[in-house]
Each structure stands twice: as structure tokens, then as C-alpha cells.
Write an enzyme that holds these catalytic residues in place. Structure first.
Site, PDB file in Angstrom:
ATOM      1  N   GLY A   7     -26.838  29.421  57.079  1.00 20.43           N
ATOM      2  CA  GLY A   7     -26.434  30.345  58.140  1.00 20.43           C
ATOM      3  C   GLY A   7     -27.267  31.609  58.079  1.00 20.43           C
ATOM      4  N   ARG A  10     -26.733  37.415  61.810  1.00 21.95           N
ATOM      5  CA  ARG A  10     -26.939  38.835  61.527  1.00 21.95           C
ATOM      6  C   ARG A  10     -26.776  39.155  60.049  1.00 21.95           C
ATOM      7  NH1 ARG A  10     -23.608  39.814  66.362  1.00 21.95           N
ATOM      8  NH2 ARG A  10     -21.850  39.955  64.935  1.00 21.95           N
ATOM      9  N   SER A 121     -18.096  42.683  53.373  1.00 26.07           N
ATOM     10  CA  SER A 121     -18.070  43.786  54.332  1.00 26.07           C
ATOM     11  C   SER A 121     -19.380  44.556  54.249  1.00 26.07           C
ATOM     12  CB  SER A 121     -16.885  44.724  54.050  1.00 26.07           C
ATOM     13  OG  SER A 121     -16.828  45.765  54.996  1.00 26.07           O
ATOM     14  N   LYS A 189      -9.981  40.714  51.649  1.00 22.59           N
ATOM     15  CA  LYS A 189     -10.788  41.035  52.835  1.00 22.59           C
ATOM     16  C   LYS A 189      -9.935  41.012  54.098  1.00 22.59           C
ATOM     17  CE  LYS A 189     -14.690  41.624  55.187  1.00 22.59           C
ATOM     18  NZ  LYS A 189     -14.473  41.197  56.557  1.00 22.59           N
ATOM     19  N   HIS A 192      -8.149  44.228  54.152  1.00 20.57           N
ATOM     20  CA  HIS A 192      -9.194  45.217  54.460  1.00 20.57           C
ATOM     21  C   HIS A 192      -9.412  45.302  55.966  1.00 20.57           C
ATOM     22  CE1 HIS A 192     -13.479  45.855  55.514  1.00 20.57           C
ATOM     23  NE2 HIS A 192     -13.572  46.659  54.483  1.00 20.57           N
ATOM     24  N   ASN A 193      -9.531  44.157  56.617  1.00 22.84           N
ATOM     25  CA  ASN A 193      -9.775  44.163  58.059  1.00 22.84           C
ATOM     26  C   ASN A 193      -8.541  44.600  58.838  1.00 22.84           C
ATOM     27  OD1 ASN A 193     -12.220  43.107  57.241  1.00 22.84           O
ATOM     28  ND2 ASN A 193     -12.345  41.680  58.960  1.00 22.84           N
ATOM     29  N   GLU A 196      -8.672  48.213  58.687  1.00 23.83           N
ATOM     30  CA  GLU A 196      -9.754  48.632  59.595  1.00 23.83           C
ATOM     31  C   GLU A 196      -9.245  48.737  61.029  1.00 23.83           C
ATOM     32  OE1 GLU A 196     -13.199  45.990  61.413  1.00 23.83           O
ATOM     33  OE2 GLU A 196     -13.550  46.383  59.288  1.00 23.83           O
TER      34      GLU A 196
END
Length: 326
Positions: A7, A10, A121, A189, A192-193, A196
């Protein structure tokens, strides 16, 4: 060390670049031959298939999967399970649900294949800033792969350890942490999001209030405020200083009205999973739930707050809004 990356979007491509800058050898594969060729031109070893990729790795192999969560990740890991050998490791660095990690780890364990889940992240800025890594999986596999994590992580980045931290082996101060067994990395995570979402919504609503303070007809006041200047002000000495504020200030400096954004704010799944988990744990999560519902609402009617949210998402992750419906 040698690492395979599957993969090259970005984040995947920039992670390969950061690893190669750190002296690691990278073997890469993507469904896009052009993406593979681009990384090969920068020094990676390109591959034409997963089987080709595995054949170019020296045991014990380490394969990092950085493809969209869900069916693409599942199919990739299933195929890898038939190609890898005992002692090899599969690393899922995408935004997978932590319960899928627990299931996959159990499925791979009889084959002797280590499974690690790495909440990652850093977005489009990770190449230069480094990636905050939240890692789940066997402790011995973490120790074996730690040089890779250390290279990808940001290090102290000029931030002094909190009082009482920073002792030898305290990897949290370096930007990466072995959080626990399989699933723990993506669990951390996910939360965490969820946080966010709440932080972003608070900023967005605040800037919406600032913008609308200049309208006519308010009861006893009218303040035509410069939101961009206020965002810049708050970056210095304020208790609300953060990277999200930095991104907001940059977006407002470039486009005070954020006219290029329509305010259609997507959610990538972790916010929903955080609320589902809060329900399972009977933990009140009022702010996180409200911020998720605000994203649902943004797809029906758009406010300046929604544009601020879209600007932040584009700033840290390059996320582009869906095209407006005709």
C-alpha cells in the site's frame, strides 16, 4: 532492517521514504504499478505481486499492510497467511477495528505468524514530523521490530518528558508505545480519533461563534472579529494551543471565508467505534458522541463550523470533501 510495505498511498509511501532515510531496506507492492515504479526510483525494491514480495524478503520477514481498512486489509492478510512462515510478522497499520485484530491474531497464531496492530497518527506530515505509533501484539515481536518503530516515530521532537518519565526504555517519550496484546494498538488509536473528533468540533464551534459575532441584530453587541488573527493569537501562550489550531490558523490565513470548503465532514469509522465501545463499557461520552452526530448533520446542512472542520481534516490528512451532489 528489511521491511515490506503493501500500500503506497499518502501514508504508506511516506513511511517507506522515512524508513529508507533511516537506513532500512524496503520492499514495496501496490496495485498501482506506477506507485511501485515511483518508489523503486527512490531506492525501494518493487514487486509485482504479494508472492513476489514475500520471495524478496529474508526470514524472519516483516510485512506492513497499509491499505484501506475492511475488505482490502482482510483479503491482503488472508493471502499473506498462505505465503509467510513461522517467525514472520504481519503488521496492520491501517484503521482496523480492534476486535478484528484479536480475531486475526488468533487465526495466525497456529501458523506461528506474529500479528501486530499499529495505530498510526501523523497524516501527510509524517514524513518530516514522524508518526505517533500505538502498537499491539506479542512483546517479543515488538522487540524484534522496534528499530523500525523507532525510525518511524518522531522522537522527543523538542518536547521534554513529563515529570517522572523519560527513563531508559520509556518509548512513549519517543513517540511509540507497545500498548498491550493484539488489538490494544488499534483500541488506543480508536480512542485517539474519538478525542480528535471532540477537539475539532470544539474549535469549529468556537470559530463559528466568533464569525457570527459580526452579524446585525444581536442583543446589545456586534463585534466584526478577524477569526484568522484570533487563531494566530491563540497559537502563542494560550491554553488551547495545539497542532489542530495551527492547521486552522493556516487555513484561515489562506482563505478567511474557507470558500473552497462546503463543510461536508466525513467520519472514517473510529468515532463510531469509540461510541460503541463507550456503550459496551457504560462510560458516558457526551462530547465525543455529540461531535460524531455533528458530522452526520454536516452532510445535510453546512455551517462555517463545518468548513473549519473540513479545513482541519484537509490540513492534517489531505482529506478531500465528497463532491457536491447535483
Amino acid at each position: 532492517m528489511q521491511l515490506a510495505m503493501i500500500g503506497l498511498g499518502r501514508m504508506g509511501a511516506n513511511m517507506v521514504r522515512r524508513l529508507m532515510r533511516g537506513g532500512h531496506a524496503c520492499v514495496v507492492y501496490d496495485r498501482s504499478a506506477a506507485a511501485v515504479a515511483a518508489m523503486a526510483a527512490e531506492g525501494a525494491t518493487g514487486c509485482t505481486s504479494l508472492a513476489d514480495l514475500v520471495s524478496k524478503l529474508t526470514p524472519p520477514r516483516a510485512v506492513w499492510v497499509m491499505v484501506p481498512a475492511g475488505a482490502p486489509t482482510e483479503a491482503t492478510i488472508v493471502e499473506l497467511a498462505g505465503l509467510l512462515q513461522p517467525g514472520d510478522a504481519v503488521i496492520d497499520g491501517g484503521n482496523t477495528h480492534f476486535k478484528d485484530d484479536v480475531r486475526r491474531s488468533a487465526a495466525l497464531a497456529p501458523k506461528g505468524i506474529h500479528y501486530l496492530d499499529v495505530g498510526t497518527s501523523g497524516g501527510v506530515w509524517g514524513l518530516e514530523r514522524g508518526y505517533c505509533l500505538m502498537i499491539g501484539g506479542p512483546a517479543e515481536a515488538f522487540a524484534q521490530l522496534e528499530p523500525l518503530f523507532r525510525t518511524l516515530a518522531p522522537g522527543e521532537s523538542g518536547i521534554a518528558p513529563s515529570p517522572g518519565r523519560g527513563r531508559p526504555g520509556d518509548t512513549a517519550t519517543q513517540g511509540y508505545l507497545h500498548c498491550g496484546p493484539a488489538g490494544a494498538g488499534h483500541f488506543v488509536k480508536m480512542v485517539h480519533n474519538g478525542i480528535e473528533y471532540g477537539l475539532m468540533q470544539a474549535y469549529a464551534e468556537g470559530f463559528d461563534i466568533l464569525k457570527n459575532a459580526g452579524q446585525d441584530g444581536l442583543p446589545g453587541y456586534r463585534f466584526p472579529l478577524d477569526s484568522g488573527a484570533i487563531a494566530e493569537l491563540w497559537r502563542r501562550g494560550s491554553v488551547v494551543t495545539s497542532w489542530l489550531l495551527d492547521l486552522t490558523a493556516a487555513a484561515l490565513a489562506k482563505s478567511p471565508e474557507l470558500a473552497e470548503f462546503q463543510g461536508d465532514v466525513a467520519d472514517s469509522g473510529e468515532g463510531r467505534w469509540t461510541i460503541e465501545t463507550a456503550i459496551e463499557e457504560a462510560v458516558p461520552a457526551d462530547v465525543l458522541a455529540a461531535s460524531l452526530f455533528a458530522r452526520f448533520r454536516s452532510r445535510r446542512e453546512h455551517t462555517f463550523a463545518d468548513k473549519v472542520l473540513s479545513a482541519m481534516r484537509f490540513g492534517f490528512g489531505g482529506h478531500v470533501e465528497p463532491k457536491a451532489k447535483e
